[in-house]
Design an enzyme around this catalytic site. Structure first.
Site, PDB file in Angstrom:
ATOM      1  N   LYS A 168      -8.905  53.776  63.117  1.00 24.06           N
ATOM      2  CA  LYS A 168      -8.660  53.220  61.475  1.00 24.06           C
ATOM      3  C   LYS A 168      -8.259  51.640  61.574  1.00 24.06           C
ATOM      4  O   LYS A 168      -8.478  51.317  60.599  1.00 24.06           O
ATOM      5  CB  LYS A 168      -7.356  53.958  61.163  1.00 24.06           C
ATOM      6  N   ARG A 214       7.304  63.059  57.920  1.00 28.32           N
ATOM      7  CA  ARG A 214       5.996  62.595  57.354  1.00 28.32           C
ATOM      8  C   ARG A 214       5.068  63.811  57.029  1.00 28.32           C
ATOM      9  O   ARG A 214       5.784  64.760  56.492  1.00 28.32           O
ATOM     10  CB  ARG A 214       5.247  61.471  58.133  1.00 28.32           C
TER      11      ARG A 214
END
Length: 356
Positions: A34, A129
């Site tokens: 990413k 998360r």
């Protein structure tokens, strides 16, 4: 002009080190790409290393990866948005999931596309998360494994990314125990325990990684050569795989102290003026780089005598003191970057990407 360079020899060195480490431990690993923001030039260099898998959190980036190499296994590594379900099935061989309704949509779309979509169920181990709560995991799994065209290939967890909760033997043993419990209860094998990231590498090196953890996702250590556990540098890895270069577009001797009534600068803050600047004159350069591309906090001049004076949206002013290197307009200033700096730069369409 500003541009970022990728040192292919450093990248290859780090990749080979990681590959040797994980092969020795019997661990599969995926490159987390990413950081590259789907850039075709840099992705080609990563794919040339022949990774087994590559992960990304943007489906557009996975689309580019499949365009470059249809055969590589791709992984979508965040909970899927409903609007991207069809593309995730098309471009991701595996996805990480935490929502039952989302997995049902993936199942429906995989059936339409006549594919078997593999999933890893993420488990919440304290980072808060993404992840299924531990007390809900058995019921969650029971509803997932019967869905058509869905194959549960692993359990995973994410640590450190939001609150900085560090991985340790106890937390990862918990993941191992949930795998054993699910396999016994449902008589189904779960091949992967994806409990590793760059921050977990020290547990491999000090032999405290639970034996069942057999899958890692690695970005930072590959691209930065750093130990994400304590933000130090690995001696046997190469740092600064990426370097940022910005052209000097103005250079003059100027007073250090601004002249006039001082209000708020463009970003809304008031500048604190140092009294030592009074009656001081230095060489100041403007470089072709701005806050639209990157913030000063994420870059460090390689020439340590250079300091930042200030930034606006598309220009940065730097102090060259008495300009001992006789820099001139058209020369470039080079910078090292931290992870977030590289991410910002790679996402800027105004920065040229160059392989070296």
């Amino acid at each position: 002009m500003a541009f970022i360079t990728l040192d292919t020899e450093k990248l290859k060195h780090n990749f080979n080190n990681l590959d040797a480490l994980f092969k020795h431990e019997g661990i599969d690993w995926a490159v987390v790409g990413k950081l590259l923001c789907g850039n075709e030039t840099f992705l080609k260099e990563v794919l040339a290393l022949n990774p087994k898998q590559i992960c990304d959190s943007r489906v557009s980036n996975l689309k580019m990866i499949k365009k470059l190499n249809q055969s590589i296994e791709t992984i979508y590594i965040k909970p899927a948005p409903n609007g991207s379900i069809d593309e995730i099935i098309e471009y991701a061989d595996i996805s990480f999931n935490t929502e039952l309704e989302t997995i049902k949509l993936l199942s429906e779309e995989a059936t339409k596309q006549n594919k078997t979509h593999k999933i890893v169920i993420m488990v919440e181990l304290g980072e808060l998360r993404e992840g299924v709560l531990r007390e809900d995991l058995i019921d969650f799994y029971e509803q997932v494994f019967t869905l058509p065209n869905i194959e549960v290939i692993g359990l995973g967890t994410n640590l450190t990314c939001m609150y900085g909760v560090l991985p340790n033997q106890d937390k990862l043993i918990q993941l191992s125990l949930y795998k054993e419990l699910l396999e016994l209860k449902f008589n189904r094998k779960i091949p992967y325990l994806s409990g590793g990231a760059s921050v977990t590498i020290p547990l491999v090196l000090n032999k405290t990684l639970p034996a069942d953890i057999n899958h890692f996702r690695i970005g930072e250590t590959l691209f930065m050569g750093t130990n994400a556990y304590d933000n130090t540098e690995y001696e046997d890895f190469k740092q600064n795989v990426f370097t940022l270069h910005a052209e000097i577009i103005e250079l003059h001797e100027k007073p250090m102290m601004p002249d006039g009534e001082i209000g708020l600068k463009m970003t809304g803050e008031k500048v604190e003026l140092d009294p030592a600047w009074e009656n001081s004159v230095n060489y100041r350069a403007i470089i072709d780089l701005g806050l639209l591309d990157i913030e000063e906090a994420h870059i460090t001049p390689i020439n340590t005598a250079i300091t930042f004076v200030g930034s606006s949206s598309d220009m940065m002013v730097i102090d060259l003191q008495d300009n001992p290197n006789s820099l001139k307009v058209g020369d470039t200033i080079s910078f090292h970057m931290n992870y977030m700096g590289i991410l910002r730069i790679m996402n800027s369409n105004y920065i040229t990407k160059v392989v070296t």
